[in-house]
Design a protein around this motif. Structure first.
Motif, PDB file in Angstrom:
ATOM      1  N   ALA A 255      10.579  70.392  25.383  1.00 32.00           N
ATOM      2  CA  ALA A 255      11.936  69.899  25.177  1.00 32.00           C
ATOM      3  C   ALA A 255      11.888  68.672  24.271  1.00 32.00           C
ATOM      4  O   ALA A 255      10.905  67.935  24.231  1.00 32.00           O
ATOM      5  N   LYS A 256      12.963  68.484  23.534  1.00 33.72           N
ATOM      6  CA  LYS A 256      13.085  67.311  22.655  1.00 33.72           C
ATOM      7  C   LYS A 256      13.644  66.158  23.481  1.00 33.72           C
ATOM      8  O   LYS A 256      14.725  66.265  24.056  1.00 33.72           O
ATOM      9  N   GLY A 257      12.927  65.085  23.550  1.00 30.05           N
ATOM     10  CA  GLY A 257      13.422  63.907  24.264  1.00 30.05           C
ATOM     11  C   GLY A 257      14.354  63.108  23.382  1.00 30.05           C
ATOM     12  O   GLY A 257      14.349  63.265  22.165  1.00 30.05           O
ATOM     13  N   PRO A 258      15.164  62.251  23.988  1.00 30.65           N
ATOM     14  CA  PRO A 258      16.110  61.453  23.198  1.00 30.65           C
ATOM     15  C   PRO A 258      15.412  60.306  22.458  1.00 30.65           C
ATOM     16  O   PRO A 258      15.044  59.297  23.058  1.00 30.65           O
ATOM     17  N   ALA A 259      15.262  60.484  21.137  1.00 31.00           N
ATOM     18  CA  ALA A 259      14.561  59.479  20.330  1.00 31.00           C
ATOM     19  C   ALA A 259      15.256  58.125  20.393  1.00 31.00           C
ATOM     20  O   ALA A 259      14.621  57.078  20.277  1.00 31.00           O
ATOM     21  N   TYR A 261      16.385  56.573  22.907  1.00 27.95           N
ATOM     22  CA  TYR A 261      16.498  56.088  24.282  1.00 27.95           C
ATOM     23  C   TYR A 261      16.408  54.571  24.397  1.00 27.95           C
ATOM     24  O   TYR A 261      16.871  53.990  25.375  1.00 27.95           O
ATOM     25  N   LEU A 262      15.841  53.905  23.385  1.00 24.77           N
ATOM     26  CA  LEU A 262      15.775  52.440  23.473  1.00 24.77           C
ATOM     27  C   LEU A 262      17.164  51.798  23.424  1.00 24.77           C
ATOM     28  O   LEU A 262      17.331  50.627  23.767  1.00 24.77           O
ATOM     29  N   GLN A 263      18.170  52.584  23.013  1.00 25.87           N
ATOM     30  CA  GLN A 263      19.541  52.069  23.053  1.00 25.87           C
ATOM     31  C   GLN A 263      19.976  51.742  24.484  1.00 25.87           C
ATOM     32  O   GLN A 263      20.876  50.932  24.697  1.00 25.87           O
ATOM     33  N   MET A 265      18.256  50.104  26.488  1.00 23.65           N
ATOM     34  CA  MET A 265      17.882  48.691  26.619  1.00 23.65           C
ATOM     35  C   MET A 265      18.832  47.813  25.810  1.00 23.65           C
ATOM     36  O   MET A 265      19.407  46.854  26.330  1.00 23.65           O
ATOM     37  N   VAL A 266      19.021  48.190  24.549  1.00 25.78           N
ATOM     38  CA  VAL A 266      19.848  47.364  23.647  1.00 25.78           C
ATOM     39  C   VAL A 266      21.262  47.208  24.212  1.00 25.78           C
ATOM     40  O   VAL A 266      21.844  46.126  24.145  1.00 25.78           O
TER      41      VAL A 266
ATOM     42  N   ASN B  58      21.771  49.191  14.913  1.00 23.69           N
ATOM     43  CA  ASN B  58      21.983  49.389  16.344  1.00 23.69           C
ATOM     44  C   ASN B  58      21.068  48.533  17.198  1.00 23.69           C
ATOM     45  O   ASN B  58      20.671  48.938  18.266  1.00 23.69           O
ATOM     46  N   SER B  59      20.701  47.369  16.706  1.00 23.31           N
ATOM     47  CA  SER B  59      19.807  46.560  17.502  1.00 23.31           C
ATOM     48  C   SER B  59      20.595  45.467  18.213  1.00 23.31           C
ATOM     49  O   SER B  59      21.789  45.311  18.024  1.00 23.31           O
ATOM     50  N   GLY B 223       6.141  53.383  25.587  1.00 22.98           N
ATOM     51  CA  GLY B 223       6.862  54.586  25.149  1.00 22.98           C
ATOM     52  C   GLY B 223       5.927  55.740  24.829  1.00 22.98           C
ATOM     53  O   GLY B 223       4.782  55.781  25.285  1.00 22.98           O
ATOM     54  N   GLY B 224       6.445  56.706  24.057  1.00 18.23           N
ATOM     55  CA  GLY B 224       5.627  57.827  23.590  1.00 18.23           C
ATOM     56  C   GLY B 224       5.039  58.659  24.709  1.00 18.23           C
ATOM     57  O   GLY B 224       5.690  58.924  25.724  1.00 18.23           O
ATOM     58  N   LEU B 227       4.910  57.227  28.395  1.00 15.47           N
ATOM     59  CA  LEU B 227       6.184  57.315  29.109  1.00 15.47           C
ATOM     60  C   LEU B 227       6.371  58.729  29.666  1.00 15.47           C
ATOM     61  O   LEU B 227       6.743  58.909  30.837  1.00 15.47           O
ATOM     62  N   GLY B 244      10.053  48.054  26.164  1.00 18.25           N
ATOM     63  CA  GLY B 244       9.714  48.222  24.753  1.00 18.25           C
ATOM     64  C   GLY B 244       9.023  49.545  24.559  1.00 18.25           C
ATOM     65  O   GLY B 244       8.886  50.337  25.492  1.00 18.25           O
ATOM     66  N   ALA B 245       8.618  49.789  23.320  1.00 23.40           N
ATOM     67  CA  ALA B 245       7.977  51.063  22.974  1.00 23.40           C
ATOM     68  C   ALA B 245       7.012  50.802  21.832  1.00 23.40           C
ATOM     69  O   ALA B 245       7.162  51.309  20.737  1.00 23.40           O
ATOM     70  N   TYR B 249       6.926  51.531  17.296  1.00 24.15           N
ATOM     71  CA  TYR B 249       7.554  50.584  16.362  1.00 24.15           C
ATOM     72  C   TYR B 249       7.071  50.739  14.929  1.00 24.15           C
ATOM     73  O   TYR B 249       7.787  50.436  13.990  1.00 24.15           O
ATOM     74  N   ALA B 254      10.950  59.347  12.880  1.00 18.94           N
ATOM     75  CA  ALA B 254      11.789  58.929  13.993  1.00 18.94           C
ATOM     76  C   ALA B 254      10.913  58.724  15.225  1.00 18.94           C
ATOM     77  O   ALA B 254       9.888  59.379  15.390  1.00 18.94           O
ATOM     78  N   ALA B 255      11.330  57.803  16.072  1.00 17.58           N
ATOM     79  CA  ALA B 255      10.604  57.562  17.313  1.00 17.58           C
ATOM     80  C   ALA B 255      10.593  58.856  18.139  1.00 17.58           C
ATOM     81  O   ALA B 255      11.482  59.681  18.039  1.00 17.58           O
ATOM     82  N   LYS B 256       9.552  58.982  18.965  1.00 17.12           N
ATOM     83  CA  LYS B 256       9.445  60.139  19.851  1.00 17.12           C
ATOM     84  C   LYS B 256      10.177  59.811  21.153  1.00 17.12           C
ATOM     85  O   LYS B 256       9.853  58.843  21.824  1.00 17.12           O
ATOM     86  N   GLY B 257      11.139  60.603  21.486  1.00 15.57           N
ATOM     87  CA  GLY B 257      11.844  60.390  22.750  1.00 15.57           C
ATOM     88  C   GLY B 257      11.093  61.020  23.894  1.00 15.57           C
ATOM     89  O   GLY B 257      10.241  61.888  23.684  1.00 15.57           O
ATOM     90  N   PRO B 258      11.374  60.598  25.122  1.00 12.16           N
ATOM     91  CA  PRO B 258      10.661  61.132  26.284  1.00 12.16           C
ATOM     92  C   PRO B 258      11.118  62.551  26.626  1.00 12.16           C
ATOM     93  O   PRO B 258      12.191  62.741  27.193  1.00 12.16           O
ATOM     94  N   ALA B 259      10.278  63.536  26.293  1.00 15.40           N
ATOM     95  CA  ALA B 259      10.629  64.944  26.529  1.00 15.40           C
ATOM     96  C   ALA B 259      10.871  65.210  28.014  1.00 15.40           C
ATOM     97  O   ALA B 259      11.648  66.086  28.373  1.00 15.40           O
TER      98      ALA B 259
END
Lengths: 333, 333
Positions: A255-259, A261-263, A265-266, B58-59, B223-224, B227, B244-245, B249, B254-259
């Motif tokens: 499955a594709k995780g939500p890239a 996801y750090l949002q 935190m933000v 978006n930071s 992360g990655g 996680l 953090g992740a 960084y 694109a960052a890898k989201g948690p599948a």
């Protein structure tokens, strides 16, 4: 008495195929003390069933075993009983399987008042589907008046209910669905403030337009790119309710995780899931509210009833190609 | 008086390079009413700085502008003041930048008692780093006595503090770090119950071994894949703290989201972030507790002090290749 049934014979890769099941019949055996025989009238088809077909060790339920009758919630009528809790003629719902007749111990079998509403409604808005929407939105999402609530899979059985409850609670509601017809339905018939057609629109741009102050509550049935797009638009302190990820269930790869996801935190957001079984003790609260809203014309329901148990594999796939309209139910002939 | 400084001249692709900055000097201008001149002694190097170099909209902070002095937390001494709140000789910390001298309006400038502890400690355990660990673990993670707490980046400045505070609070603590030396340090010097070397061990298998009852609190700095591995081992009702992740960084893609994020639903878990700035009003609470624990020998700190402002780009990269040992600080000559 012969019982036709679908048994899982192999774990599907991607979308389910008829060859993943055997469709056969066997004689209904006699009841022993404590058991109930239910003649199934309607079988509920739910996205979660796709997960039950996988050999995952990390799910909330064990997988359906190879050779077992396919698990499904269904509604029917008691036609024989050796259990004092259930009488012949009672209407019931429960995990009765994709078959014509089910023998139940009575555990997890719920009586419903068929005089109150048509039986399929107890598989939809007045059943698990409605409870998932009700508790997921109100208990996990906690929308406040004036909040912007976004729901994905918005024309689906859960999504349509979530959006309407959010409207009842005074939120501004934006639905994400696939196709112009579904979007029109959301706005014109269900009273959503806006709808985004993910098949023809740039979801990120549309969210920016329809949610100028960001998204306070996101109720996600879909996952994948839509989840990422909404995460990028969260308002401060947002609540993200994870109900499912229908875009990912048929994936052959991971499955594709939500890239994005750090949002979380933000934006000081919270991401939580909803598991309807946790709310069984509070079922009455949801059913009472929703039956009232239905009666008052504030909550509309739509069932997509397909006739014929034998069409199960093909009908089930309508959930994933988006061709169902409302709560998908199989009518047992 | 000449002020040497690093200015961001291009947005780094991947790891930062010297060519992403200009290193030059300019004369320190005269103060106007309300301003304070700080001679910087130590510059804190933090993973978050990598994010500040990107052009993200978006930071939680605007990006550092091209041509601007690189943003950093630093500690120094007031050497001139036209602000009644600060006197010459005061020691202060704040977002003073990667430079030798900073002019501040006094806003966001904090006085510290240099008699209490060496100045670098106010950039580490008694500064943002410590507060991030303290509030992220206690306020967001909420470990209960006997809980299993897992922390990634465990030998880093935040991670080592998280693990020790979790021990003080009666939890069982498992750290994930890179390399045998770091793992030995966690167990033998900091008293972690176990450490997992992600460079040489199968993290999933090691988690299974060291967390037989699952993970109640996961404090993630990395992360990655790490996680994802921990999400697959959550205990029912777990709290996941996103700090953090660092593995993501420097990603060019694109960052890898948690599948495995659907485990949040399956395990009735909560995923939230920690933003240290939200806790500034409660800073004293953290500092008092941590100074007490340090004095009592319950909380060990380690600073990795590298001399020479001019080494900034190369020293900063130590955060990402894992070669720093403890809180990384640049000593201004």
């Amino acid at each position: 008495m012969q019982n036709h049934q679908f048994r899982l014979t192999s774990r599907p890769a991607g979308a389910v195929q008829r060859s993943d099941f055997s469709y056969g019949s066997e004689a209904v055996r006699a009841l022993v003390e404590g058991e109930v025989l239910v003649q199934i009238k309607y079988v509920s088809l739910d996205p979660a069933m796709r997960g039950w077909m996988n050999a995952s060790e990390n799910s909330y339920m064990p997988p359906v075993g190879i050779g077992e009758v396919m698990r499904a919630i269904a509604a029917g009528k008691v036609i024989d009983s050796r259990n004092d809790g259930f009488a012949v003629g009672d209407h019931v719902t429960g995990l009765l399987g994709v078959q014509e007749y089910a023998i139940s111990s009575g555990q997890g079998l719920f009586k419903v008042d068929a005089a109150l509403a048509p039986l399929p409604l107890f598989l939809g808005t007045l059943g698990m589907t409605g409870m998932t929407a009700y508790f997921g939105l109100l208990d996990v999402g906690q929308p406040k008046e004036g909040d912007t609530v976004v729901v994905s899979g918005a024309a689906g059985a859960v999504g349509a209910t979530v959006g309407q409850i959010a409207k009842i609670k005074g939120a501004r509601v934006v639905g994400i669905a696939g196709g112009a017809d579904k979007c029109r339905y959301l706005v014109e018939e269900l009273g959503f403030d806006a709808a985004i057609d993910y098949k023809s629109e740039d979801v990120a741009a549309a969210l920016k337009q329809h949610c100028p102050n960001g998204v306070n509550v996101f109720f996600d049935n879909v996952g994948g790119e839509i989840l990422d797009a909404v995460l990028a638009k969260l308002a401060m302190g947002a609540r993200v309710v994870i109900c499912g990820a229908i875009s990912q269930y048929n994936n052959l790869e991971a499955a594709k995780g939500p890239a994005n996801y750090l949002q979380i935190m933000v934006k000081r957001a919270t991401l939580r899931g909803v598991m309807v079984s946790d709310y069984y003790p509070r079922a009455k609260e949801a059913i009472t509210d929703m039956a009232g809203w239905i009666r008052a014309g504030k909550l509309k329901t739509r069932e997509d009833v397909v006739a014929g148990l034998e069409s199960f594999p093909e009908t089930f796939n309508k959930l994933f190609d988006g061709s169902n309209n409302g709560k998908l139910v199989l009518k047992v002939a």
